[in-house]
Design a protein around this motif. Sequence first.
Motif, mmCIF file in Angstrom:
data_model
loop_
_atom_site.group_PDB
_atom_site.id
_atom_site.type_symbol
_atom_site.label_atom_id
_atom_site.label_comp_id
_atom_site.label_asym_id
_atom_site.label_seq_id
_atom_site.Cartn_x
_atom_site.Cartn_y
_atom_site.Cartn_z
ATOM 1 N N LEU A 78 0.821 -1.216 0.000
ATOM 2 C CA LEU A 78 0.000 0.000 0.000
ATOM 3 C C LEU A 78 0.855 1.267 0.000
ATOM 4 O O LEU A 78 0.430 2.293 -0.524
ATOM 5 N N GLY A 79 2.020 1.198 0.600
ATOM 6 C CA GLY A 79 2.879 2.383 0.659
ATOM 7 C C GLY A 79 2.232 3.529 1.417
ATOM 8 O O GLY A 79 2.236 4.674 0.962
ATOM 9 N N LEU A 80 1.683 3.212 2.578
ATOM 10 C CA LEU A 80 1.037 4.251 3.393
ATOM 11 C C LEU A 80 2.042 5.333 3.790
ATOM 12 O O LEU A 80 3.233 5.047 3.945
ATOM 13 N N PRO A 81 1.557 6.561 3.973
ATOM 14 C CA PRO A 81 2.458 7.631 4.406
ATOM 15 C C PRO A 81 3.084 7.303 5.757
ATOM 16 O O PRO A 81 2.458 6.659 6.602
ATOM 17 N N SER A 82 4.303 7.738 5.950
ATOM 18 C CA SER A 82 5.001 7.515 7.210
ATOM 19 C C SER A 82 4.839 8.751 8.087
ATOM 20 O O SER A 82 5.198 9.854 7.694
ATOM 21 N N ALA A 83 4.282 8.562 9.271
ATOM 22 C CA ALA A 83 4.041 9.683 10.183
ATOM 23 C C ALA A 83 4.747 9.421 11.506
ATOM 24 O O ALA A 83 4.941 8.283 11.903
ATOM 25 N N ARG A 84 5.110 10.499 12.180
ATOM 26 C CA ARG A 84 5.845 10.383 13.432
ATOM 27 C C ARG A 84 5.257 11.191 14.580
ATOM 28 O O ARG A 84 5.567 10.942 15.722
ATOM 29 N N GLU A 85 4.421 12.164 14.272
ATOM 30 C CA GLU A 85 3.972 13.089 15.307
ATOM 31 C C GLU A 85 2.456 13.232 15.312
ATOM 32 O O GLU A 85 1.838 13.410 14.263
ATOM 33 N N VAL A 86 1.864 13.171 16.501
ATOM 34 C CA VAL A 86 0.423 13.358 16.652
ATOM 35 C C VAL A 86 0.121 14.853 16.673
ATOM 36 O O VAL A 86 0.727 15.612 17.425
ATOM 37 N N ARG A 87 -0.825 15.239 15.852
ATOM 38 C CA ARG A 87 -1.271 16.636 15.816
ATOM 39 C C ARG A 87 -2.581 16.828 16.571
ATOM 40 O O ARG A 87 -2.804 17.863 17.183
ATOM 41 N N ARG A 88 -3.464 15.816 16.488
ATOM 42 C CA ARG A 88 -4.784 15.951 17.118
ATOM 43 C C ARG A 88 -5.397 14.568 17.300
ATOM 44 O O ARG A 88 -5.214 13.687 16.463
ATOM 45 N N VAL A 89 -6.127 14.416 18.395
ATOM 46 C CA VAL A 89 -6.859 13.173 18.652
ATOM 47 C C VAL A 89 -8.284 13.539 19.038
ATOM 48 O O VAL A 89 -8.503 14.386 19.909
ATOM 49 N N ASP A 90 -9.248 12.915 18.379
ATOM 50 C CA ASP A 90 -10.661 13.086 18.713
ATOM 51 C C ASP A 90 -11.232 11.719 19.026
ATOM 52 O O ASP A 90 -11.115 10.802 18.203
ATOM 53 N N VAL A 91 -11.810 11.574 20.209
ATOM 54 C CA VAL A 91 -12.412 10.303 20.614
ATOM 55 C C VAL A 91 -13.904 10.510 20.794
ATOM 56 O O VAL A 91 -14.337 11.464 21.446
ATOM 57 N N TYR A 92 -14.680 9.633 20.179
ATOM 58 C CA TYR A 92 -16.135 9.639 20.293
ATOM 59 C C TYR A 92 -16.554 8.233 20.685
ATOM 60 O O TYR A 92 -16.651 7.358 19.825
ATOM 61 N N GLY A 93 -16.732 8.006 21.977
ATOM 62 C CA GLY A 93 -17.075 6.673 22.455
ATOM 63 C C GLY A 93 -15.966 5.701 22.131
ATOM 64 O O GLY A 93 -14.829 5.888 22.531
ATOM 65 N N GLY A 94 -16.269 4.678 21.334
ATOM 66 C CA GLY A 94 -15.288 3.666 20.984
ATOM 67 C C GLY A 94 -14.609 3.919 19.645
ATOM 68 O O GLY A 94 -13.985 3.029 19.092
ATOM 69 N N GLN A 95 -14.743 5.140 19.114
ATOM 70 C CA GLN A 95 -14.128 5.492 17.839
ATOM 71 C C GLN A 95 -13.163 6.644 18.049
ATOM 72 O O GLN A 95 -13.380 7.490 18.916
ATOM 73 N N ALA A 96 -12.108 6.695 17.255
ATOM 74 C CA ALA A 96 -11.147 7.790 17.373
ATOM 75 C C ALA A 96 -10.609 8.162 16.001
ATOM 76 O O ALA A 96 -10.511 7.326 15.100
ATOM 77 N N ARG A 97 -10.281 9.448 15.883
ATOM 78 C CA ARG A 97 -9.555 9.956 14.719
ATOM 79 C C ARG A 97 -8.242 10.509 15.245
ATOM 80 O O ARG A 97 -8.222 11.322 16.163
#
Length: 138
Positions: A78-97
């Motif tokens: 797939l060649g997913l992008p490589s990330a190293r740093e969290v910018r934002r976390v949103d949690v809604y019950g049992g789901q998160a972005r």
Amino acid sequence: MRAVGVGAGVFAGLAWLALSGCSSVGVREDAAAAAALRFEENLRGGRVLSGCDGLAPGTREELEETARSRCPPALEDLGLPSAREVRRVDVYGGQARVVLDSDTLFLSSFPDGWKVVAAGCEPRPESEVPYRCDLKGG
């Protein structure tokens, strides 16, 4: 006198529940962020099998069906992008972005922890579908 003690105890209990509810959101955000970073680190470090272990069951199944191969080579291809740093976390019950420096992941909470349900996601602000993801579950 006794009624006041019960009322104060109930109030203290409600205050504790309110505060612990707030802290549990922070704990869930931290856990989701840690799972996202672990997934990214596994892929970056060539530990694709461990990356596969970080996928939600439906996502892994969809990946293998679409690629017509086992998870490790399919995930690597797939060649997913490589990330190293969290910018934002949103949690809604049992789901998160989890928005990272070069990727956005969506996760779900399972009994054994947070699992990636979508990765390689890019925002599409002009579309009815808010994100397009290279990896997603069915």
